[in-house]
Design a protein around this motif. Structure first.
Motif, PDB file in Angstrom:
ATOM      1  N   ALA A 100       0.837  -1.205   0.000  1.00 49.52           N
ATOM      2  CA  ALA A 100       0.000   0.000   0.000  1.00 49.52           C
ATOM      3  C   ALA A 100       0.870   1.253   0.000  1.00 49.52           C
ATOM      4  N   SER A 101       1.951   1.226   0.757  1.00 45.71           N
ATOM      5  CA  SER A 101       2.845   2.385   0.851  1.00 45.71           C
ATOM      6  C   SER A 101       3.561   2.652  -0.456  1.00 45.71           C
ATOM      7  N   LYS A 102       3.980   1.576  -1.129  1.00 50.47           N
ATOM      8  CA  LYS A 102       4.719   1.727  -2.392  1.00 50.47           C
ATOM      9  C   LYS A 102       3.809   2.110  -3.552  1.00 50.47           C
ATOM     10  N   SER A 103       2.625   1.537  -3.606  1.00 49.24           N
ATOM     11  CA  SER A 103       1.765   1.713  -4.780  1.00 49.24           C
ATOM     12  C   SER A 103       0.690   2.781  -4.600  1.00 49.24           C
ATOM     13  N   GLN A 104       0.423   3.153  -3.351  1.00 45.55           N
ATOM     14  CA  GLN A 104      -0.691   4.057  -3.046  1.00 45.55           C
ATOM     15  C   GLN A 104      -2.037   3.471  -3.488  1.00 45.55           C
ATOM     16  N   ASP A 105      -2.082   2.147  -3.613  1.00 44.55           N
ATOM     17  CA  ASP A 105      -3.295   1.451  -4.034  1.00 44.55           C
ATOM     18  C   ASP A 105      -4.180   1.194  -2.807  1.00 44.55           C
ATOM     19  N   ASP A 106      -5.379   1.775  -2.811  1.00 43.66           N
ATOM     20  CA  ASP A 106      -6.297   1.636  -1.680  1.00 43.66           C
ATOM     21  C   ASP A 106      -6.729   0.200  -1.428  1.00 43.66           C
TER      22      ASP A 106
ATOM     23  N   SER B 209      -7.000  -4.413   2.482  1.00 40.07           N
ATOM     24  CA  SER B 209      -6.498  -5.696   2.961  1.00 40.07           C
ATOM     25  C   SER B 209      -5.876  -5.553   4.346  1.00 40.07           C
ATOM     26  N   VAL B 210      -5.108  -4.513   4.533  1.00 42.70           N
ATOM     27  CA  VAL B 210      -4.481  -4.266   5.842  1.00 42.70           C
ATOM     28  C   VAL B 210      -5.566  -4.092   6.906  1.00 42.70           C
ATOM     29  N   ALA B 211      -6.577  -3.281   6.592  1.00 44.95           N
ATOM     30  CA  ALA B 211      -7.662  -3.040   7.546  1.00 44.95           C
ATOM     31  C   ALA B 211      -8.379  -4.343   7.896  1.00 44.95           C
ATOM     32  N   LEU B 212      -8.671  -5.150   6.896  1.00 41.00           N
ATOM     33  CA  LEU B 212      -9.364  -6.414   7.142  1.00 41.00           C
ATOM     34  C   LEU B 212      -8.514  -7.360   7.999  1.00 41.00           C
ATOM     35  N   ASN B 213      -7.223  -7.410   7.735  1.00 44.05           N
ATOM     36  CA  ASN B 213      -6.357  -8.293   8.524  1.00 44.05           C
ATOM     37  C   ASN B 213      -6.135  -7.763   9.942  1.00 44.05           C
ATOM     38  N   LEU B 214      -6.123  -6.448  10.122  1.00 46.40           N
ATOM     39  CA  LEU B 214      -6.067  -5.896  11.483  1.00 46.40           C
ATOM     40  C   LEU B 214      -7.348  -6.247  12.239  1.00 46.40           C
ATOM     41  N   HIS B 215      -8.467  -6.205  11.550  1.00 42.43           N
ATOM     42  CA  HIS B 215      -9.743  -6.637  12.123  1.00 42.43           C
ATOM     43  C   HIS B 215      -9.629  -8.096  12.571  1.00 42.43           C
ATOM     44  N   GLY B 216      -9.093  -8.931  11.694  1.00 43.11           N
ATOM     45  CA  GLY B 216      -8.937 -10.348  12.005  1.00 43.11           C
ATOM     46  C   GLY B 216      -7.968 -10.603  13.146  1.00 43.11           C
ATOM     47  N   PHE B 217      -6.976  -9.741  13.285  1.00 37.79           N
ATOM     48  CA  PHE B 217      -5.990  -9.889  14.363  1.00 37.79           C
ATOM     49  C   PHE B 217      -6.679  -9.858  15.721  1.00 37.79           C
ATOM     50  N   TYR B 218      -7.440  -8.815  15.968  1.00 42.71           N
ATOM     51  CA  TYR B 218      -8.097  -8.765  17.275  1.00 42.71           C
ATOM     52  C   TYR B 218      -9.175  -9.839  17.394  1.00 42.71           C
ATOM     53  N   SER B 219      -9.896 -10.097  16.316  1.00 42.87           N
ATOM     54  CA  SER B 219     -10.941 -11.126  16.362  1.00 42.87           C
ATOM     55  C   SER B 219     -10.376 -12.484  16.747  1.00 42.87           C
TER      56      SER B 219
ATOM     57  N   ASN C 213     -18.054  -0.848  10.950  1.00 43.74           N
ATOM     58  CA  ASN C 213     -19.083   0.178  10.830  1.00 43.74           C
ATOM     59  C   ASN C 213     -18.804   1.285   9.812  1.00 43.74           C
ATOM     60  N   VAL C 214     -17.676   1.202   9.117  1.00 43.42           N
ATOM     61  CA  VAL C 214     -17.318   2.229   8.138  1.00 43.42           C
ATOM     62  C   VAL C 214     -16.908   1.526   6.844  1.00 43.42           C
ATOM     63  N   TYR C 215     -17.272   2.091   5.720  1.00 41.19           N
ATOM     64  CA  TYR C 215     -16.812   1.537   4.454  1.00 41.19           C
ATOM     65  C   TYR C 215     -15.295   1.657   4.385  1.00 41.19           C
ATOM     66  N   THR C 216     -14.642   0.608   3.934  1.00 41.11           N
ATOM     67  CA  THR C 216     -13.178   0.590   3.950  1.00 41.11           C
ATOM     68  C   THR C 216     -12.548   1.699   3.131  1.00 41.11           C
TER      69      THR C 216
ATOM     70  N   MET D 143     -11.140   4.593   5.015  1.00 42.31           N
ATOM     71  CA  MET D 143      -9.993   4.398   5.903  1.00 42.31           C
ATOM     72  C   MET D 143      -8.847   5.323   5.492  1.00 42.31           C
ATOM     73  N   LYS D 144      -8.214   5.899   6.489  1.00 42.36           N
ATOM     74  CA  LYS D 144      -7.091   6.809   6.250  1.00 42.36           C
ATOM     75  C   LYS D 144      -5.798   6.126   6.677  1.00 42.36           C
ATOM     76  N   PRO D 145      -4.786   6.133   5.804  1.00 45.71           N
ATOM     77  CA  PRO D 145      -3.510   5.487   6.145  1.00 45.71           C
ATOM     78  C   PRO D 145      -2.919   5.988   7.454  1.00 45.71           C
ATOM     79  N   GLU D 146      -3.065   7.270   7.742  1.00 53.71           N
ATOM     80  CA  GLU D 146      -2.484   7.817   8.967  1.00 53.71           C
ATOM     81  C   GLU D 146      -3.167   7.287  10.232  1.00 53.71           C
ATOM     82  N   LYS D 147      -4.383   6.777  10.099  1.00 53.62           N
ATOM     83  CA  LYS D 147      -5.076   6.157  11.242  1.00 53.62           C
ATOM     84  C   LYS D 147      -4.658   4.694  11.411  1.00 53.62           C
ATOM     85  N   ILE D 148      -4.300   4.075  10.311  1.00 50.29           N
ATOM     86  CA  ILE D 148      -3.931   2.658  10.325  1.00 50.29           C
ATOM     87  C   ILE D 148      -2.452   2.469  10.680  1.00 50.29           C
ATOM     88  N   GLU D 149      -1.621   3.385  10.257  1.00 52.51           N
ATOM     89  CA  GLU D 149      -0.172   3.231  10.423  1.00 52.51           C
ATOM     90  C   GLU D 149       0.270   2.919  11.856  1.00 52.51           C
ATOM     91  N   PRO D 150      -0.230   3.632  12.881  1.00 55.53           N
ATOM     92  CA  PRO D 150       0.220   3.295  14.248  1.00 55.53           C
ATOM     93  C   PRO D 150      -0.086   1.845  14.635  1.00 55.53           C
TER      94      PRO D 150
END
Length: 161
Positions: A33-39, A44-54, A117-120, A123-130
């Motif tokens: 995502a960082s290299k390509s700027q492809d949302d 995918s990152v957001a979904l896998n972070l979701h799965g991490f806590y789940s 609860n939000v459409y992916t 999602m903002k990269p700066e919220k996901i990065e931490p």
């Protein structure tokens, strides 16, 4: 052997293996995502972070059900379950995770709520990065603490025969 006959500690360890795969996928997705700027990689990152806590919540539910013999209910059951894992249950089990790990899990639990609860595409990269940056150390700590809990349970099973 049916799923009911599988040792609960083996199920927990199996879940940890699956979670290690998720951690790697988050890191790979973030790099792409960082290299390509492809949302789509960010999704995918957001979904896998979701799965991490789940995944950890499944472990906590299993412990709560099989050892504590009750799972919290009600509107705040996710929060109550996480809080419960920091408590020793005298005569049954030690605390499963530390307060520090609980604080880190709070971030991922909260993010999971956002993903649900939000459409992916919002999602903002700066919220996901931490969350991505902290993920390897949180997982390493969680793996150690869960392994220590599993070791306790195995030792207790050996003592009781």
């Amino acid at each position: 052997m049916t799923a009911k006959n599988i040792d609960p500690t083996e199920r927990i360890l199996s879940e940890l293996v699956e979670l290690s795969v998720l951690v790697a996928r988050v890191e790979q997705g973030w790099t792409k995502a960082s290299k390509s700027q492809d949302d789509f990689f960010l999704d995918s990152v957001a979904l896998n972070l979701h799965g991490f806590y789940s995944g950890f919540e499944r472990i906590f539910e299993r412990i709560s059900s099989l050892i504590d013999e009750n799972i919290p209910e009600g509107a705040n059951w996710h929060q109550e379950l996480l809080n419960k894992m920091t408590l020793e249950i005298p005569g049954k089990r030690p605390a499963v995770i530390s307060e520090d790990l609980k604080k880190n899990f709070e971030m991922y639990r909260g993010f999971r709520h956002v993903v649900r609860n939000v459409y992916t595409y919002h999602m903002k990269p700066e919220k996901i990065e931490p969350l991505v940056k902290k993920l390897p150390s949180v997982f390493t700590t969680a793996e150690k603490e869960i392994q220590a809990f599993v070791d306790f349970m195995k030792n207790r099973a050996d003592e009781t025969g």
